[in-house]
Design an enzyme around this catalytic site. Structure first.
Site, PDB file in Angstrom:
ATOM      1  N   SER B  26       0.861  -1.182   0.000  1.00 45.39           N
ATOM      2  CA  SER B  26       0.000   0.000   0.000  1.00 45.39           C
ATOM      3  C   SER B  26       0.901   1.237   0.000  1.00 45.39           C
ATOM      4  CB  SER B  26      -0.950  -0.068   1.192  1.00 45.39           C
ATOM      5  OG  SER B  26      -1.905   0.949   1.126  1.00 45.39           O
ATOM      6  N   HIS B  53      -2.573  -0.858  -3.424  1.00 46.22           N
ATOM      7  CA  HIS B  53      -3.657   0.121  -3.293  1.00 46.22           C
ATOM      8  C   HIS B  53      -3.250   1.392  -4.028  1.00 46.22           C
ATOM      9  CE1 HIS B  53      -4.585  -1.922   0.813  1.00 46.22           C
ATOM     10  NE2 HIS B  53      -5.129  -2.585  -0.191  1.00 46.22           N
ATOM     11  N   ASP B 146      -4.827  -4.257   5.686  1.00 53.44           N
ATOM     12  CA  ASP B 146      -5.170  -5.202   4.625  1.00 53.44           C
ATOM     13  C   ASP B 146      -4.028  -6.202   4.477  1.00 53.44           C
ATOM     14  OD1 ASP B 146      -6.479  -6.440   2.556  1.00 53.44           O
ATOM     15  OD2 ASP B 146      -6.019  -4.897   1.055  1.00 53.44           O
TER      16      ASP B 146
END
Lengths: 272, 206
Positions: B26, B53, B146
Site C-alpha cells: 500500500s 492500493h 489489509d
C-alpha cells in the site's frame, strides 16, 4: 488441491439451489462465488456450506436473503463517468437517427445504472422516444430499482460522477430528497420496464439498439459468458451498441467476430 | 546464503515448490516494488500476482512503469486469463483480483474489503485456496491492515509467508498488522526478500 471439500460442498449447494428454487448459479465463476458463500455461511451461522445447504433447503424463507449473497449489488450512478461520456459522444449521435429506441440494462441490480442511462437520454433529448428494459434475477433488487430510492449519503458521489460524465444539468433536477433519502423522478420511471430475467436460463425478449451490461460477465464462467453474449448478439439490432465493464472484453469469445470495437477504452462495441 | 526463519523453515524446503507469489503493498508500495520486482531474473518461474492500493482511476500506468524495469513480462490482470508462469500481473484499479481453477485469473467488482478494491486479503485467500502450499505470500509497506487476514490464509494452506521488516518499511502498519496475526516464515528487508525470491523461483542466485 487445498480445499477439495469446499469445492464439493459448493457444487452440491448450487445444485440444491437449482433443483429447489430454479436459480442457476452453476455457471458462475467459482473464485468469487466461493468467497461470497463463505460470507453467507458466516451470516447464517453455519460452519460449513453443507450446513448452509441444509438450512436453505428446509427454511425456504431464508432464500431471498441468500440471493443477496449470490448476486452482487454494488453499483453507483454514473460509475466510470468516462463510459457515459463516451456514450454521449460516440453513441448518442447514432441513436438520434432512430425514430424509437429500446435499451436493455442486463443485470441492473438496484437500478443505479438504469437511472443514469435514463438521465443521460433525457439530457440528450432522447428519453421521450425510449423504452428501457431493466432486468435482473434478484427480485428484491428489482423492487429497490423500481422504487428508485437511494440513501442521501450516496448522492454526493453520484453528483460528482454525473458532472464528470458530461451531465448538462444538475443531478438534483431528477430527484426529490426526503427523510434521508432521495427518490428519482416518476417522469424517468415512465420509460423503464423492470423485469425478472436470467441470462443463464431465459431467452431474448426484444430487439434493442443499446445494451449495457457492465461487471456482470466477470461473474460468469466461459460457457455462461458465451450464452449471455449470444443473447446480446441476437437481441441487438444491426449496428446496435454493447457496453461492457471497464475490464471486460470479447477477447476470448466465439462471438467476438460479430462485434467491432467502437470505443475500446470504455468497452463500447458495435454489432457488425 | 542462509536466512533465519522465526518459524524454523529452511529455504531448502521450498526450492522448486513455489508456483505463485502473491504480493500486497500500500503506502510506499510503488518504491518497494521498484526494489523487489526488477530483481527477479528472466528465469523466475512462479506467477507473480500483485495488489497495490492506488487511487481509483480508469487507467493504471503500473504495468507500463514496471515493464520497462523488469526482466519478466508485466501485465495488468485480465479476467479469465490463464496465469502464466514467469509473468507479473497487477490487479486493475477498482477490481478485486482472484485466482480460479486452472489456475486462471478472475476479477470481481464486489464491495471493497477494508475500504480497498483491489483487496490484498481477497487475492491472498483465493490464491491460498488454489495454490495451497505451492504459494508464497509477501506483505510489504502500507498504512492499513489489509493483507493480515490473507497472509494467515496463506500460512494455513501451508504456503510460505514473508513480511517486510517493519523498521525498513515506509509505512509500518501493514507489516506490523500481518505479524500481529501470526508468525511469518521470514521477516526481511526488501533486498533480502529479493534474494530469497530468487532462490525460490528457480532462477540463478545473483
Amino acid at each position: 488441491m487445498a480445499n477439495k471439500d469446499l469445492d464439493i460442498e459448493l457444487k452440491l449447494l448450487l445444485d440444491a439451489i437449482y433443483l429447489k428454487y430454479h436459480y442457476d448459479f452453476r455457471g458462475y465463476a467459482m473464485a468469487s462465488l466461493k468467497r461470497r458463500m463463505a460470507m453467507a455461511a458466516d451470516h447464517f451461522a453455519c460452519r460449513t456450506l453443507s450446513q448452509l445447504q441444509d438450512r436453505i433447503l428446509h427454511e425456504p424463507h431464508l432464500f431471498p436473503e441468500l440471493l443477496n449473497y449470490l448476486t452482487v449489488q454494488v453499483s453507483e450512478m454514473f460509475r466510470d463517468p468516462s463510459y457515459f461520456r463516451a456514450l454521449r459522444q460516440s453513441v448518442v449521435p447514432l441513436l438520434r437517427t432512430y425514430p424509437s429506441l429500446k435499451v436493455w440494462v442486463a443485470g441492473c441490480s438496484t437500478g443505479e445504472e438504469v437511472y443514469s442511462l435514463a438521465i443521460l437520454l433525457r439530457e440528450e433529448g432522447l428519453l421521450e422516444r425510449t423504452l428501457i428494459y431493466a432486468t435482473d434475477i434478484n427480485t428484491q433488487a428489482l423492487q429497490k430499482a423500481e422504487a428508485g430510492v437511494y440513501a442521501v449519503e450516496r448522492v454526493a458521489a453520484f453528483t460528482h460522477n454525473h458532472s464528470q460524465s458530461g451531465g448538462h444539468a444538475s443531478l438534483s433536477d431528477y430527484y426529490t430528497a426526503a427523510y434521508g433519502n432521495v427518490v428519482f423522478d416518476r417522469a424517468l420511471k415512465k420509460h423503464i420496464v423492470f423485469s425478472d430475467h436470467s441470462l443463464a436460463t431465459d431467452s431474448v425478449f426484444a430487439e434493442v439498439q443499446l445494451l449495457s451490461c457492465r461487471n456482470v460477465l466477470i461473474y460468469f464462467n466461459r460457457e455462461l459468458q458465451e450464452r449471455a453474449l449470444g443473447l446480446f448478439k441476437d437481441s441487438l439490432c444491426r449496428r446496435g451498441f454493447l457496453g461492457l465493464g471497464a475490464r471486460e472484453s470479447l477477447r476470448f469469445s466465439q462471438h467476438a467476430p460479430a462485434f467491432s470495437s467502437l470505443v475500446w477504452e470504455d468497452r463500447i462495441f458495435q454489432k457488425v | 546464503m542462509d536466512f533465519e526463519s522465526p518459524t524454523g523453515l529452511s529455504t531448502a524446503s521450498f526450492e522448486g515448490r513455489i508456483d505463485a507469489v502473491v504480493v500486497g503493498a500500500s503506502a510506499g508500495g510503488v518504491e518497494a516494488l521498484g526494489t523487489l520486482l526488477p530483481a527477479l531474473p528472466r528465469e523466475f518461474r512462479p506467477t507473480v500476482l500483485v495488489v497495490i492500493h492506488q487511487p481509483r482511476e480508469r487507467r493504471s500506468l503500473l504495468a507500463d512503469i514496471f515493464s520497462a524495469r523488469c526482466a519478466l513480462p508485466v501485465q495488468e490482470a485480465q479476467d479469465k486469463e490463464p496465469a502464466q508462469p514467469g509473468t507479473i500481473y497487477f490487479a486493475p484499479p477498482d477490481y478485486h483480483l482472484l485466482v480460479d481453477d486452472g489456475p486462471s485469473l478472475a476479477l470481481s467488482a464486489d464491495e471493497p474489503v477494508l475500504f480497498s478494491r483491489p483487496s490484498i486479503d481477497v487475492l491472498f485467500e483465493s490464491a491460498a485456496d488454489t495454490y495451497g502450499h505451492r504459494l508464497a505470500g509477501l506483505i510489504l509497506t502500507g498504512a492499513n491492515s489489509d493483507g493480515a487476514r490473507g497472509l494467515a490464509a496463506v500460512r494455513q494452506a501451508g504456503g510460505v509467508t514473508l513480511v517486510q521488516r517493519p523498521d525498513t518499511a515506509l509505512a509500518a502498519s501493514m507489516p506490523t498488522a500481518a505479524l500481529a496475526r501470526g508468525p511469518a516464515d521470514f521477516v526481511l528487508s526488501l533486498e533480502q526478500m529479493a534474494r530469497l525470491l530468487r532462490m525460490m523461483g528457480g532462477g540463478h542466485e545473483g
